[in-house]
Design an enzyme around this catalytic site. Sequence first.
Site, PDB file in Angstrom:
ATOM      1  N   THR A 107      -4.538   5.453   7.283  1.00 13.71           N
ATOM      2  CA  THR A 107      -5.474   4.460   6.727  1.00 13.71           C
ATOM      3  C   THR A 107      -4.992   3.065   7.104  1.00 13.71           C
ATOM      4  OG1 THR A 107      -4.244   4.387   4.647  1.00 13.71           O
ATOM      5  CG2 THR A 107      -6.137   5.879   4.722  1.00 13.71           C
ATOM      6  N   SER A 108      -4.100   2.978   8.110  1.00 10.38           N
ATOM      7  CA  SER A 108      -3.528   1.664   8.428  1.00 10.38           C
ATOM      8  C   SER A 108      -4.231   1.019   9.623  1.00 10.38           C
ATOM      9  CB  SER A 108      -2.025   1.792   8.654  1.00 10.38           C
ATOM     10  OG  SER A 108      -1.462   0.503   8.719  1.00 10.38           O
ATOM     11  N   ARG A 109      -3.866   1.404  10.828  1.00 10.66           N
ATOM     12  CA  ARG A 109      -4.546   0.903  12.024  1.00 10.66           C
ATOM     13  C   ARG A 109      -4.564   2.025  13.050  1.00 10.66           C
ATOM     14  NH1 ARG A 109      -6.339  -2.478   9.289  1.00 10.66           N
ATOM     15  NH2 ARG A 109      -6.249  -4.743   9.517  1.00 10.66           N
ATOM     16  N   HIS A 153     -13.279   3.185   8.473  1.00 10.16           N
ATOM     17  CA  HIS A 153     -12.454   2.051   8.030  1.00 10.16           C
ATOM     18  C   HIS A 153     -12.968   1.509   6.688  1.00 10.16           C
ATOM     19  CE1 HIS A 153      -9.565  -1.152   9.806  1.00 10.16           C
ATOM     20  NE2 HIS A 153      -9.495  -1.160   8.491  1.00 10.16           N
ATOM     21  N   ILE A 181       0.837  -1.206   0.000  1.00 12.37           N
ATOM     22  CA  ILE A 181       0.000   0.000   0.000  1.00 12.37           C
ATOM     23  C   ILE A 181       0.871   1.255   0.000  1.00 12.37           C
ATOM     24  CG2 ILE A 181      -1.754   1.295   1.271  1.00 12.37           C
ATOM     25  CD1 ILE A 181      -2.812  -1.473   2.284  1.00 12.37           C
ATOM     26  N   ALA A 226     -11.339   2.231   3.610  1.00 14.05           N
ATOM     27  CA  ALA A 226     -10.355   2.383   2.535  1.00 14.05           C
ATOM     28  C   ALA A 226     -10.320   1.164   1.604  1.00 14.05           C
ATOM     29  CB  ALA A 226      -8.973   2.655   3.118  1.00 14.05           C
ATOM     30  N   PHE A 227     -10.652  -0.005   2.137  1.00 11.13           N
ATOM     31  CA  PHE A 227     -10.600  -1.230   1.318  1.00 11.13           C
ATOM     32  C   PHE A 227     -11.805  -1.358   0.390  1.00 11.13           C
ATOM     33  CE2 PHE A 227     -14.069  -3.805   2.963  1.00 11.13           C
ATOM     34  CZ  PHE A 227     -14.439  -3.049   4.066  1.00 11.13           C
ATOM     35  N   GLU A 255     -12.032   2.078  17.563  1.00  9.69           N
ATOM     36  CA  GLU A 255     -13.124   1.981  16.568  1.00  9.69           C
ATOM     37  C   GLU A 255     -14.032   0.767  16.775  1.00  9.69           C
ATOM     38  OE1 GLU A 255     -10.522   1.637  13.046  1.00  9.69           O
ATOM     39  OE2 GLU A 255     -11.472  -0.289  12.635  1.00  9.69           O
TER      40      GLU A 255
HETATM   41  P1  NAD Z   1       2.672  -4.935   3.654  1.00 13.40           P
HETATM   42  O1  NAD Z   1       2.964  -6.102   4.561  1.00 13.40           O
HETATM   43  O2  NAD Z   1       2.787  -5.112   2.182  1.00 13.40           O
HETATM   44  O3  NAD Z   1       3.581  -3.685   4.066  1.00 13.40           O
HETATM   45  C1  NAD Z   1       3.853  -3.309   5.403  1.00 13.40           C
HETATM   46  C2  NAD Z   1       5.215  -2.622   5.403  1.00 13.40           C
HETATM   47  O4  NAD Z   1       5.436  -2.121   6.722  1.00 13.40           O
HETATM   48  C3  NAD Z   1       6.379  -3.563   5.053  1.00 13.40           C
HETATM   49  O5  NAD Z   1       7.190  -3.000   4.047  1.00 13.40           O
HETATM   50  C4  NAD Z   1       7.119  -3.705   6.381  1.00 13.40           C
HETATM   51  O6  NAD Z   1       8.519  -3.892   6.187  1.00 13.40           O
HETATM   52  C5  NAD Z   1       6.813  -2.373   7.021  1.00 13.40           C
HETATM   53  N1  NAD Z   1       7.007  -2.379   8.468  1.00 13.40           N
HETATM   54  C6  NAD Z   1       6.885  -3.411   9.333  1.00 13.40           C
HETATM   55  N2  NAD Z   1       7.175  -2.998  10.584  1.00 13.40           N
HETATM   56  C7  NAD Z   1       7.491  -1.688  10.492  1.00 13.40           C
HETATM   57  C8  NAD Z   1       7.880  -0.716  11.439  1.00 13.40           C
HETATM   58  N3  NAD Z   1       8.041  -1.017  12.742  1.00 13.40           N
HETATM   59  N4  NAD Z   1       8.128   0.539  10.992  1.00 13.40           N
HETATM   60  C9  NAD Z   1       8.006   0.844   9.677  1.00 13.40           C
HETATM   61  N5  NAD Z   1       7.655  -0.042   8.736  1.00 13.40           N
HETATM   62  C10 NAD Z   1       7.391  -1.286   9.145  1.00 13.40           C
HETATM   63  O7  NAD Z   1       1.210  -4.462   4.068  1.00 13.40           O
HETATM   64  P2  NAD Z   1       0.178  -3.602   3.206  1.00 13.40           P
HETATM   65  O8  NAD Z   1      -0.669  -4.508   2.385  1.00 13.40           O
HETATM   66  O9  NAD Z   1       0.897  -2.482   2.544  1.00 13.40           O
HETATM   67  O10 NAD Z   1      -0.744  -3.008   4.370  1.00 13.40           O
HETATM   68  C11 NAD Z   1      -0.252  -2.082   5.322  1.00 13.40           C
HETATM   69  C12 NAD Z   1      -1.252  -1.920   6.453  1.00 13.40           C
HETATM   70  O11 NAD Z   1      -2.436  -1.310   5.934  1.00 13.40           O
HETATM   71  C13 NAD Z   1      -1.754  -3.256   7.057  1.00 13.40           C
HETATM   72  O12 NAD Z   1      -0.905  -3.684   8.100  1.00 13.40           O
HETATM   73  C14 NAD Z   1      -3.124  -2.923   7.564  1.00 13.40           C
HETATM   74  O13 NAD Z   1      -3.038  -2.577   8.942  1.00 13.40           O
HETATM   75  C15 NAD Z   1      -3.532  -1.664   6.776  1.00 13.40           C
HETATM   76  N6  NAD Z   1      -4.724  -1.865   5.925  1.00 13.40           N
HETATM   77  C16 NAD Z   1      -5.780  -1.020   6.089  1.00 13.40           C
HETATM   78  C17 NAD Z   1      -6.915  -1.162   5.300  1.00 13.40           C
HETATM   79  C18 NAD Z   1      -8.109  -0.237   5.407  1.00 13.40           C
HETATM   80  O14 NAD Z   1      -9.190  -0.555   4.883  1.00 13.40           O
HETATM   81  N7  NAD Z   1      -7.991   0.925   6.040  1.00 13.40           N
HETATM   82  C19 NAD Z   1      -6.953  -2.189   4.343  1.00 13.40           C
HETATM   83  C20 NAD Z   1      -5.840  -3.023   4.192  1.00 13.40           C
HETATM   84  C21 NAD Z   1      -4.719  -2.855   4.992  1.00 13.40           C
END
Ligand code: NAD
Length: 331
Positions: A233-235, A296, A159, A298-299, A264
């Site tokens: 948009t992560s957690r 929540h 992402i 974004a997906f 949430e």
């Molecule tokens: P991904 O596993 O492809 O990428 C995560 C990245 O974070 C990796 O490159 C990893 O090396 C890095 N990382 C791990 N620990 C870290 C740290 N301590 N500091 C900095 N970077 C670190 O995951 P993704 O598919 O890109 O998804 C990322 C996040 O997005 C997911 O963990 C999820 O929480 C969130 N997400 C949110 C939604 C939504 O609807 N809002 C949907 C999907 C995913």
Amino acid sequence: MIRIAFFDTKPYDRQAFEAQLAENPAAKDIKASFFEPRLDRTTASMAKGHDAVCIFVNDVADKDTIDVLVALGVKLIALRCAGYNNVDFKYAHGRIALCRVPAYSPYAVAEHAMAMLLCLNRNLHHAYVRVREFNFTLTGLTGFDLHGKTAGIVGMGKIGRAFASICQGFGMDVVAYDAYPSPMDGVKFLSLGEVLSKADVLSLHCPLTKDTHHMINKKTISSMKKGAVLINTSRGGLVDSIALLGALKTGRLGGAALDVYEEETGLFYEDQSYRIVQDDIIARLISLPNVLVTSHQAFLTKEALSNIAGTTIDNIASYFDNGELKNGVAG
Ligand code: NAD
């Protein structure tokens, strides 16, 4: 026959899964029960008579819930999402199998992050409401050009990379921090501290873990540029919401676009409009003109829903047909 109990089912989930159940050859032996309640220790007994449960981001599979599922003979927890911070995966190890959908559409989430940034920066959320009242004034709607500004990205996985290339398309400079960096054209990888101090817009795309919990807090906010915009948009747990609220109230931060919130669960995905929301932090955040909150979502694109359903069905079929745990989560 493989029987799956879906928890926290919403109409859009059911539609996407029913399409897969009808069309995907892997689903020929799968029968699904769709339940609206979220999975937790009090609802886990609904899984009686099922081989697997299918859960989403705000279901809770803690120790007690896992114990109930195991006692009922449930063999697999299939997460229909990427993150698994809501599952006690260490406790699950050796007791119940876990699988997830590691990628379904990074574009869905990255595009939503940019949609939120554009809306917030150009005050579209205010403009929309004004124009509906035939108020055509512009005062208070001034934004800034993204072109030439610096986007800071934390977490350059699927992402984060998709968001980086969208930002590059807007003519932004992109700096990034990742705990396990892998190079990308035109992106400068820096320490977290450097990214925080350089970013005009900071977007979070790393997972929520013990290490990343409250990575945006009073101290780290104080090292950010004055007036920077935060996008999450992560957690929700990545951000200390009380510190964020304080920084927005003093103008230390210029705005926040939040698709996730640390508290949430039990709030998002439900109609709370007829209730008195008890969480004063989210209520105050929503009241600020420079905060945009989405639930929540974004997906939520057709492509992502279809990919989520397809991968989940394949994960479940593979586990029960030949014992192969595809996209497993290790304990
Ligand atoms: P991904 O596993 O492809 O990428 C995560 C990245 O974070 C990796 O490159 C990893 O090396 C890095 N990382 C791990 N620990 C870290 C740290 N301590 N500091 C900095 N970077 C670190 O995951 P993704 O598919 O890109 O998804 C990322 C996040 O997005 C997911 O963990 C999820 O929480 C969130 N997400 C949110 C939604 C939504 O609807 N809002 C949907 C999907 C995913």
